[in-house]
Scaffold this motif. Structure first.
Motif, PDB file in Angstrom:
ATOM      1  N   SER A 287       0.801  -1.223   0.000  1.00 20.62           N
ATOM      2  CA  SER A 287       0.000   0.000   0.000  1.00 20.62           C
ATOM      3  C   SER A 287       0.837   1.279   0.000  1.00 20.62           C
ATOM      4  O   SER A 287       0.320   2.341  -0.315  1.00 20.62           O
ATOM      5  N   ARG A 288       2.107   1.196   0.348  1.00 21.37           N
ATOM      6  CA  ARG A 288       2.888   2.425   0.445  1.00 21.37           C
ATOM      7  C   ARG A 288       4.055   2.511  -0.538  1.00 21.37           C
ATOM      8  O   ARG A 288       4.466   3.579  -0.909  1.00 21.37           O
ATOM      9  N   SER A 289       4.592   1.337  -0.907  1.00 23.48           N
ATOM     10  CA  SER A 289       5.826   1.412  -1.690  1.00 23.48           C
ATOM     11  C   SER A 289       5.531   1.517  -3.178  1.00 23.48           C
ATOM     12  O   SER A 289       4.453   1.137  -3.648  1.00 23.48           O
ATOM     13  N   VAL A 290       6.499   2.026  -3.896  1.00 23.57           N
ATOM     14  CA  VAL A 290       6.349   2.169  -5.339  1.00 23.57           C
ATOM     15  C   VAL A 290       6.320   0.809  -6.043  1.00 23.57           C
ATOM     16  O   VAL A 290       5.461   0.583  -6.887  1.00 23.57           O
ATOM     17  N   PRO A 291       7.218  -0.134  -5.689  1.00 27.92           N
ATOM     18  CA  PRO A 291       7.080  -1.453  -6.314  1.00 27.92           C
ATOM     19  C   PRO A 291       5.689  -2.056  -6.068  1.00 27.92           C
ATOM     20  O   PRO A 291       5.152  -2.747  -6.925  1.00 27.92           O
TER      21      PRO A 291
ATOM     22  N   ARG B 186       2.865  -0.359  -5.842  1.00 30.54           N
ATOM     23  CA  ARG B 186       1.958   0.267  -6.809  1.00 30.54           C
ATOM     24  C   ARG B 186       2.156  -0.359  -8.181  1.00 30.54           C
ATOM     25  O   ARG B 186       1.202  -0.597  -8.917  1.00 30.54           O
ATOM     26  N   PHE B 187       3.404  -0.613  -8.539  1.00 35.26           N
ATOM     27  CA  PHE B 187       3.685  -1.235  -9.837  1.00 35.26           C
ATOM     28  C   PHE B 187       3.031  -2.604  -9.914  1.00 35.26           C
ATOM     29  O   PHE B 187       2.514  -3.002 -10.952  1.00 35.26           O
TER      30      PHE B 187
ATOM     31  N   TYR C  95       0.307  -3.607  -8.396  1.00 36.36           N
ATOM     32  CA  TYR C  95      -1.124  -3.440  -8.653  1.00 36.36           C
ATOM     33  C   TYR C  95      -1.364  -3.064 -10.114  1.00 36.36           C
ATOM     34  O   TYR C  95      -2.304  -3.549 -10.751  1.00 36.36           O
ATOM     35  N   ALA C  96      -0.503  -2.192 -10.633  1.00 38.26           N
ATOM     36  CA  ALA C  96      -0.662  -1.772 -12.029  1.00 38.26           C
ATOM     37  C   ALA C  96      -0.523  -2.966 -12.958  1.00 38.26           C
ATOM     38  O   ALA C  96      -1.299  -3.142 -13.891  1.00 38.26           O
TER      39      ALA C  96
ATOM     40  N   ASP D  18      -3.594  -5.081 -12.699  1.00 38.22           N
ATOM     41  CA  ASP D  18      -4.753  -4.401 -13.282  1.00 38.22           C
ATOM     42  C   ASP D  18      -4.718  -4.493 -14.801  1.00 38.22           C
ATOM     43  O   ASP D  18      -5.698  -4.890 -15.429  1.00 38.22           O
TER      44      ASP D  18
ATOM     45  N   ALA E 198       0.712  -1.339 -18.266  1.00 36.66           N
ATOM     46  CA  ALA E 198       1.900  -1.190 -17.421  1.00 36.66           C
ATOM     47  C   ALA E 198       3.159  -1.207 -18.279  1.00 36.66           C
ATOM     48  O   ALA E 198       4.077  -0.418 -18.078  1.00 36.66           O
TER      49      ALA E 198
ATOM     50  N   ILE F 163       6.746   0.764 -16.961  1.00 35.53           N
ATOM     51  CA  ILE F 163       7.038   0.113 -15.676  1.00 35.53           C
ATOM     52  C   ILE F 163       7.976  -1.061 -15.952  1.00 35.53           C
ATOM     53  O   ILE F 163       7.746  -1.829 -16.884  1.00 35.53           O
ATOM     54  N   PRO F 164       9.066  -1.204 -15.176  1.00 35.59           N
ATOM     55  CA  PRO F 164      10.012  -2.300 -15.438  1.00 35.59           C
ATOM     56  C   PRO F 164       9.400  -3.647 -15.071  1.00 35.59           C
ATOM     57  O   PRO F 164       9.700  -4.203 -14.015  1.00 35.59           O
TER      58      PRO F 164
ATOM     59  N   GLY G 110      -5.006  -7.391  -9.611  1.00 29.63           N
ATOM     60  CA  GLY G 110      -5.062  -5.966  -9.294  1.00 29.63           C
ATOM     61  C   GLY G 110      -6.047  -5.591  -8.203  1.00 29.63           C
ATOM     62  O   GLY G 110      -6.182  -4.423  -7.885  1.00 29.63           O
ATOM     63  N   ARG G 111      -6.745  -6.566  -7.645  1.00 30.67           N
ATOM     64  CA  ARG G 111      -7.733  -6.244  -6.618  1.00 30.67           C
ATOM     65  C   ARG G 111      -7.443  -7.039  -5.353  1.00 30.67           C
ATOM     66  O   ARG G 111      -7.161  -8.232  -5.437  1.00 30.67           O
TER      67      ARG G 111
ATOM     68  N   ARG H  57       9.795   0.482 -22.023  1.00 28.53           N
ATOM     69  CA  ARG H  57      10.435   1.238 -20.939  1.00 28.53           C
ATOM     70  C   ARG H  57      11.645   2.022 -21.440  1.00 28.53           C
ATOM     71  O   ARG H  57      11.881   3.162 -21.039  1.00 28.53           O
TER      72      ARG H  57
ATOM     73  N   ILE I 191      11.241   4.934  -3.192  1.00 28.05           N
ATOM     74  CA  ILE I 191      10.813   3.655  -2.620  1.00 28.05           C
ATOM     75  C   ILE I 191       9.397   3.761  -2.072  1.00 28.05           C
ATOM     76  O   ILE I 191       8.542   2.941  -2.369  1.00 28.05           O
TER      77      ILE I 191
END
Lengths: 335, 510
Positions: free
Chosen positions: A193-197, A199-200, A202-203, A206, A211, A216-217, A274-275, B339, B381
């Motif tokens: 819920s907080r980190s960027v990886p 979010r990736f 979830y993307a 989804d 993505a 997104i890598p 994604g859910r 990318r 991060i």
């Protein structure tokens, strides 16, 4: 029609919010079960039994965290149980052959991560279906362990008290398995819920095509995800070895992996990807744990338990379809 | 509106009539108090912006859904369709936007689908299908698997199926969206033939020119209500747009591009494509793109225009041997994944936003912020909610995105707003080359000029912009230079002053 919500978005917002939280439904159901068992089932209510209950779901819970995460990213990992049993069987085999315990543990951690990285790399770079890759990997792991030592059960040596601590020890009165499970859940929650990886991830779950185009890598991300699953399997193995004092390789051939998937789906992690949240997985675990604990107290035979387990899974799928209907009408929304 | 209705009423009995029809989803009116009549042998156009209720109304008529309130009459008799099957029996047939054929089956099997007997002989259904297709003047082999057919031919199969099922009422939902201009002419002839044989047609389309050209009457819906129903001969484009958009003002009236003389001169060469080849789709394609310039690429579907964009942006790979070269600021590039392209500053804005444009479970803020996080300078991060909000606020304001409720997932927005979010998602990565593929497909009329304005603004900011579009007025309005693609090559290159629709069409076909 979802796109019409702009007309009176506030009215629908309330409903929408309620709809998406299947995990709250699960938590509520768990609450109902807890209260009714506490009232009607003698021997259920009590701090000790609750600790037993939580203890019993710790291993399942840690495995489910990994499985839930990978299902959210539209993957699946059927080799999780094999990695759990395999990596710890390797520790015990090494110790048996005279290697020092810390070195053996380190070797098994490297082994688990390598297996995860391998599955992830095959899935990410060769673009093979995760289902079959991880199924094949689970056979390979099982085979490697048998090739090293053809024995179904490996025992923890008497002097390895450090290992025992992670299964049977207590920290401030709380059993270690519960502490490990809760910390894993907390870290997973922060990650998702907080980190960027996160979010990736979830993307990717989804819409992997979007993505990819967004830059997104994806490939490193997939390898990373399968390594996390393997790490969680390894941690679950630590708790398992500590609790039971042995590694039974038969678990690889048992339908245990489907229990893990059951928990994940029950909690509301959709197979669509994604859910879902960490709370979904924890809610699914608590529900199954409560149910199984009550059934054990009621002395229900394992056959009947299987019937109940299967029915609950069916019920969960039906409820999921009822809450998120996927007919043509909803599928066409928003175009 | 009442005048037309009374006039038609005593002419003849309508085949379909909706009286005060409302459909409520989750307490929201998808359509409310709509009156609609369809006369025998007429083509009735149904227009309106995305979300106006066109699809809902047509689904009611097709029997896919039932009205919450109101009456639905078929030949003057109240009906309550329980399923599309019953509507089909009554002679109502809907040709869907996304075709509803089974790709692995042959054309003949698809036409027969739903009418199979217990035992079927392929030979028999093939002969039947062949006769039917010939009678409709469709040149399709009935034994071809549908998967091998192009979009236009698939549509023909759908129409053949409707005729085979003895449809008296056919509903077309955006039938021309994937057809080439030539095919549209054929399609319109077919519609007229069907009409002359007594079939009533409901024609749903975004393209107002087409609706005006083909229909007898036009009904305009807005926010689920009927705002207008008139004879087509009394209508023109401006009146329709006014009815569709209502009191809201368009930022730029009509077409953009009147200030062509004010455009800055083009800058340095940014991207050059030399003899790029990919399989059968792209063959020896060459062109260059300069800074401060909008290059329009026109051409039929299958001319390789989308493919070249995907090759440039790394979404697809050109041939390894004799694949040609692509130079970006003079440096040869060959990307394995998109990318790498986004990192270098090449953005590709997809033609199909639902398939690979946005993340449907996320809201506007999250969609935009994710693209930022995917870049090297944006990477961190743990993400920051404040930064996300700030970034989204900026783009919502810049692109004029109607984000009424910021918590709503993007799937709940209209096509135009979704498209703007997809554009924002790419622009947030600060590209120096932006490739738009069909930037206004499925976008409400009100949002089209806004998107065109953004495209011009990007060029004014010094970016190199490529716009790929089937819609010729769009290409003409936004481009400084127009390239025409045909069979995987660039066959013509017009400065925008010289280009006309006729010249472009001629180059694209001949």
């Amino acid at each position: 029609m979802a796109r019409l919500t702009q007309i009176s978005s506030n009215a629908l917002q309330e409903k929408w919010k309620f709809k998406t939280t299947q995990e709250l439904v699960m938590l509520a159901l768990t609450g109902v079960l807890l209260v009714s068992f506490s009232i009607f089932l003698p021997g259920f209510f009590g701090v000790n039994n609750f600790l037993v209950l939580l203890n019993s779901i710790a291993i399942l819970g840690i495995l489910s965290l990994g499985m839930g995460m990978i299902i959210m990213s539209r993957g699946i990992d059927l080799s999780e149980v094999a990695v759990m049993a395999g990596s710890w069987a390797i520790v015990l085999i090494f110790v048996d052959q005279g290697t020092s315990l810390p070195l053996a543990v380190f070797a098994s951690l490297v082994f688990a991560l390598a297996v995860g990285a391998f599955s992830g790399a095959v899935i990410a770079f060769i673009e093979a279906p995760a289902l079959f890759v991880t199924l094949a990997v689970s056979f390979v792991v099982y085979g490697i362990v048998f090739w090293m030592s053809p024995s179904l059960v490996h025992y923890v040596p008497q002097d390895a008290t450090a290992l025992r601590f992670f299964g049977s020890g207590k920290l401030m009165g709380v059993p270690m398995p519960i502490i490990i499970f809760m910390s894993c859940a907390l870290v997973m929650h922060l990650f998702l819920s907080r980190s960027v990886p996160g979010r990736f991830l979830y993307a990717q779950g989804d819409n992997p095509w979007a993505a990819r185009l967004t830059g997104i890598p994806l490939r490193p991300l997939i390898v990373f995800e399968y390594m996390i699953v393997a790490l969680l399997a390894w941690i679950a193995g630590l708790v398992w070895v500590g609790t039971s004092g042995s590694v039974q390789m038969t678990v690889v051939q048992s339908p245990y992996i489907f229990d893990v998937i059951l928990v994940v789906i029950l909690g509301g992690v959709s197979l669509v990807g994604g859910r879902g949240h960490t709370l979904s997985i924890v809610a699914g675990c608590l529900f199954i744990g409560t149910m199984l604990n009550a059934l054990t107290i009621m002395n229900v035979s394992s056959d009947v338990q299987n019937i109940i387990r299967g029915s609950v899974l069916l019920l969960a799928i039906v409820i999921d379809n009822f809450i998120h209907p996927r007919d043509e009408e909803t599928a066409r929304q928003g175009d | 509106m009442s005048a037309t209705k009374t006039k038609s009423d005593h002419q003849m009995q309508p085949v379909v009539e909706i009286r005060g029809g409302s459909k409520i989803y989750d307490g929201v009116h998808a359509i409310s108090e709509v009156d609609f009549t369809l006369l025998p042998g007429e083509i009735h156009a149904l227009t309106g912006e995305n979300g106006a209720g066109k699809s809902t109304l047509s689904k009611v008529i097709a029997g896919a859904i039932n009205l919450t309130h109101g009456e639905h009459l078929l030949d003057g008799i109240t009906v309550n369709h329980k399923s599309p099957r019953q509507a089909l029996d009554a002679g109502v047939c809907m040709v869907y936007q996304e075709t509803s054929l089974v790709p692995t089956m042959t054309v003949a099997q698809n036409i027969e689908l739903g009418n199979e007997k217990l035992i079927n002989r392929n030979r028999k259904i093939n002969i039947k299908a062949q006769q039917l297709l010939q009678s409709l003047n469709f040149h399709i082999d009935p034994v071809t698997p549908v998967a091998l057919l192009g979009t236009a031919k698939r549509q023909m199969v759908e129409i053949a199926r409707a005729v085979y099922n003895k449809a008296r009422i056919i509903i077309f939902d955006e039938p021309t969206a994937s057809l080439t201009p030539e095919e549209i002419v054929h399609f319109f002839n077919l519609l007229r033939n069907l009409k002359n044989s007594g079939v009533s047609i409901i024609y749903i389309s975004h393209a107002l020119e087409e609706s005006l050209q083909i229909s007898d009457r036009i009904t305009v819906l807005r926010d689920g209500r009927k705002v207008l129903c008139a004879l087509t001969q009394d209508m023109d484009r401006d009146k329709l747009v006014e009815a569709m958009v209502g009191s809201r003002k368009l930022t730029t009236p009509g077409r953009t591009g009147q200030a062509k003389s004010n455009r800055p001169p083009r800058g340095a060469k940014v991207l050059s494509v030399e003899n790029v080849t990919m399989g059968n789709m792209v063959k020896n394609m060459s062109f260059s793109v300069y800074a401060n310039e909008v290059v329009g690429i026109s051409g039929l579907i299958g001319s390789g225009r989308t493919e070249i964009a995907k090759i440039i942006s790394g979404a697809e790979k050109r041939n390894i041997i004799n694949g040609g070269t692509i130079k970006f600021h003079g440096k040869p590039i060959r990307y394995r994944v998109p990318r790498q392209a986004t990192k270098d500053g090449i953005a590709y804005i997809t033609e199909d936003r639902k398939a690979d444009g946005f993340f449907e479970t996320m809201n506007v803020d999250e969609n935009i912020y994710l693209a930022k996080l995917a870049t090297r300078p944006g990477w961190r991060i743990f993400f920051s909610k404040a930064e996300r909000r700030k970034l989204a606020d900026y783009w919502i304001q810049r692109l004029n995105i109607m984000a009424l409720n910021r918590k709503s997932t993007i799937i709940e927005y209209s096509g135009g707003n979704q498209q703007k979010v997809v554009i924002a998602k790419s622009l947030v990565q600060e590209p120096s080359v932006v490739i738009f593929d069909e930037p206004t497909r499925g976008v409400d009329v009100g949002a089209i000029p806004q998107i065109h304005e953004q495209i011009r603004q990007l060029a004014a900011e010094g970016k190199a912009v490529v716009v790929i579009s089937s819609y010729l007025p769009e290409v003409l309005a936004v481009s400084d230079r127009i390239l025409v693609a045909k069979l995987g090559r660039i066959v013509a290159d017009f400065p925008s002053e010289e280009a006309t629709e006729d010249k472009i069409m001629y180059a694209a076909i001949h």
